[in-house]
Every structure is written in structure tokens, then in C-alpha cells.
Scaffold this active site. Structure first.
Site, PDB file in Angstrom:
ATOM      1  N   SER A 162      -4.756 -10.682   2.350  1.00 19.60           N
ATOM      2  CA  SER A 162      -4.728 -10.641   3.810  1.00 19.60           C
ATOM      3  C   SER A 162      -3.631  -9.672   4.214  1.00 19.60           C
ATOM      4  CB  SER A 162      -4.418 -12.043   4.343  1.00 19.60           C
ATOM      5  OG  SER A 162      -3.976 -12.004   5.688  1.00 19.60           O
ATOM      6  N   TYR A 175       0.517 -20.019   5.020  1.00 18.55           N
ATOM      7  CA  TYR A 175      -0.540 -19.033   4.784  1.00 18.55           C
ATOM      8  C   TYR A 175       0.061 -17.708   4.313  1.00 18.55           C
ATOM      9  CZ  TYR A 175      -4.752 -16.256   5.664  1.00 18.55           C
ATOM     10  OH  TYR A 175      -5.842 -15.435   5.531  1.00 18.55           O
TER      11      TYR A 175
END
Length: 272
Positions: A162, A175
């Protein structure tokens, strides 16, 4: 730039460059295949003649992807799995070998989001949940695919990271940590296996229009924080999963044969 006079004793480059984009004959495992980037990649790579092992926690959506692939003339099997469980990962790897006899590419794509919340409010359970799927799941996917690929003497692993693998995101500490970890695992393994005919790379999507991100606006509202770039993505929109699938298909092909340890950003300018 240094140019070696003699090619090191290692695996040879592909002999033909004519059909680098084809995936014909390649066996590819895809986790998170039930939706988003995973589903779009499955449909595209099947259309390019890859044989697929589709993996998802959600049996219903995984089987929907299987049906889509088969309706378009593709070849695939589906395996339900929780990628945070070692035995589940070993099971789908074994299914790939039993069904197709090899694994050319392992696309470790499964992931989850966390609730947007201040660092000090993240529970131990939430942290473990996010790390379990996003980081431990990648670790297991790499570990057991590498065992197969080392015996084969070749292979390619593609991990979904990501933009939070290369920068922090406000109110997403767990995250962010998980995706930083994915980048680290990718680079560490790439160094270890670079002379064994095995390549390991990671892609870093920014905002992608998937079921996973559909709940983000509400989560942001509840957290009381909206990043300044969120309402106005620099390219003007979220990516479609099919756009990321094109990148994945390229990485899975021999066209990416000189790439390993790469952390590839495809974010519409989000991190500029």
C-alpha cells in the site's frame, strides 16, 4: 552506471522477448481473489491463459470469481482459506501442487483495513487482527510458496502492500505498520533468493474503488479526521481494480523479468 563485462553465473534471461505479456501455461495463486484487485487480476490473467488457484476467506465471493473466470473460458480452482492461519496457507499451496504440479507466481493480495482511530485507542485485539492478516498472512504466503519455488528453481512472488508501506497515514497505525512490514519482507526475501531464480516484488496501490475502501468515508467521519488529500485525489479519482490488475498481470509475466525487490507505487500521484 556499472556494466558487467561478463554475466554472473545465475539464471539466464528469457530467450525470447516476443510474447513477454502472455501468461499461458503459468500457474498463479491469488489470495483475496473474491473481490477488488484480486478478482480483477484473476479475470484478466485467466484471459491471458494462466491457470489459477483462487483463495479467499469468503467462500461465496471466491466462488463468484471462480464462476466469472470459467464463464470467460479460464481455468481455475477455488480454496477457502484464512491467510493468517499457517495450516490454511499450506492447504492452498498443496492444492496448487496437486492440481497443476507447480506454482509459477504467488500473488499475496489478501488484506483488511483497520478502523480509523488514535494510536492510544487501538486495542491489542485490533492490532493483532490487522497484523495477522496483512503481515503474517503475507509471511505465510511467501514462506510456503518459497518452499515450492526453491525446489523448482524458479518462481515469482508479488505482494500487495500500500502507499502506507512508504509513508504513514493518520489514524491508521496498525495498518501502516502491517504494510511497512510487507515492504520489509519483500526486500529481505528478494535479497535471499535473487540468485535462486526467484523474484519477489510488491505493489503499492493508493485509493482503489473496492468493497474494502467503500466504508472509508464513514470511518473517517467517525474518527473526526479527514486527510487533506482524501476529498481530492491528485489524479481526480480512485483507481479501478482493473487498472491495478493490468500492473499485476505485467508483473506476473516475463516482461518484468529484471525486476526484484521493487516496491512499485501505483497511486494516482497520492504520495507526490
Amino acid at each position: 552506471m556499472f556494466v558487467a563485462e561478463e554475466t554472473p553465473q545465475t539464471h539466464a534471461a528469457p530467450s525470447s522477448r516476443k510474447n513477454d505479456a502472455t501468461l499461458e501455461g503459468k500457474v498463479i495463486t491469488i489470495t483475496g481473489a473474491g473481490s477488488g484487485i484480486g478478482r480483477a487480476s484473476a479475470v484478466l490473467m485467466a484471459s491471458r491463459k494462466a491457470k489459477l488457484v483462487l483463495v479467499d476467506f469468503n467462500t461465496a465471493t471466491g466462488e463468484e470469481t471462480l464462476e466469472l473466470v470459467r464463464k470467460n473460458g479460464g481455468e481455475a480452482v477455488f480454496v477457502q482459506a484464512d491467510v493468517s492461519r499457517s495450516e490454511d496457507v499450506q492447504n492452498y499451496i498443496q492444492k496448487a501442487i496437486e492440481t497443476y504440479g507447480k506454482i509459477d507466481v504467488a500473488f499475496n493480495n489478501a488484506g483488511i483495513l483497520q478502523k480509523f482511530q488514535p494510536f492510544h485507542e487501538i486495542s491489542e485485539e485490533e492490532f493483532s487482527r490487522v497484523i495477522g492478516v496483512n503481515l503474517k498472512g503475507i509471511f505465510f504466503g511467501m514462506k510456503y510458496a518459497l518452499q515450492v519455488m526453491e525446489k523448482q528453481g524458479y518462481g515469482h512472488i508479488i505482494n500487495t502492500a500500500s502507499t502506507t508501506a512508504i509513508r504513514a497515514e493518520h489514524s491508521l497505525a496498525a495498518y501502516t505498520a502491517s504494510k511497512h512490514g510487507v515492504a520489509g519482507l519483500t526486500k529481505a526475501a528478494a535479497i535471499e533468493y535473487v540468485r535462486k531464480g526467484i523474484r519477489i516484488n510488491a505493489i503499492c496501490p493508493g485509493g482503489v474503488a473496492t468493497t474494502l475502501t467503500a466504508a472509508v468515508p464513514q470511518s473517517l467521519q467517525e474518527s473526526g479526521y479527514v486527510p487533506e488529500e482524501f476529498p481530492n485525489m491528485r489524479i481526480g479519482r480512485y483507481a479501478e481494480p482493473e487498472e491495478l490488475a493490468e500492473l499485476v498481470a505485467f508483473m506476473a509475466s516475463d516482461g518484468s523479468s529484471y525486476m526484484t525487490g521493487s516496491i512499485i507505487v501505483a497511486d494516482g500521484g497520492l504520495t507526490l
